[in-house]
Design a protein around this motif. Sequence first.
Motif: not given
Length: 295
Positions: A71-77, A79-83, A135-138, A257-259
């Motif tokens: 998984s991509e678990t870096n929450v701020d990453k 948020e920045i790299e949504k795709e 992150y939570g959305i994905t 970056v992310a809430k």
Amino acid sequence: MKHNQRLFVTGASGLLGNKIVELAKFKFEVIPLHGTRLLQPNSLQIDITNKNRVMQLFNDLKPDIVIHTASETNVDKCEIEKEHAWKVNVEGTQNIAEECQKNNTKIVYISTDYVFDGEKGLYAEEDCPNPINHYGITKLEAEKQVINNCSNYAILRASVLYGWHPSKMNFATWVISKLEKNQEIAVVEDHYNSPTLADNLAEMAIEVAERNLQGLFHASGCERISRFELAKDISRTFNLNSDLIKPLKMSELKAWVAKRPRDSSLSTAKIQKQLITKPLNITEGLRKLKEERET
């Protein structure tokens, strides 16, 4: 003696994947899969977003069970790299889930407390998810991929994983390394979770796989605590100077970056009734962390 079941562990180079590989090898024929570098001797490199490669791997090796931690678990990453986050967390999980269904393979998927908005805390499995960051959305969307594609699945939600890893830091090891160098740290005092010792979650995931349990479970540590109090507990357990830990409000943190959900702690009542392996509280988890370092 029955033939050992074959277990794929995705994300095998991460904190949790690493622990699962170590513990599962006594019970399964383990094949570690990872996206980056080779850690274990018999591990295979795989990009889970590559549908054909995933299909080929399942066809060639026919796993009985997959514990999917990649998984991509870096929450701020995220948020920045949504795709990128969507590709890895959602499409990657969809690829794994579809192959599990085709090959009659059980999937144990590792999810997160961040599927909740953090307005109430001590969430039960029946509570309605409402993620407030990408992150939570994905991760919630990935849960849906598992539920919609697989007839034999378990989803385990965890919170703030900590433990020893050969190269990656997490909250607990960061606190220890800073305090050992006598460096001051600022830690949020109004941010609550259910910190989870990676070794404990690994044991729970393996038991769920072994006993073929089905459905959604909260598999975090069993105690709700603020990050600040957790840092204090870590300092006490490791005999470090707790005066170096300064409280901070979530609203003051500029680095995020992310809430973040204010209180995404989880209730583990359901899994406690089901498993022989019990979720640990903070004292037990930190004691194990200390013992592991000393051995």
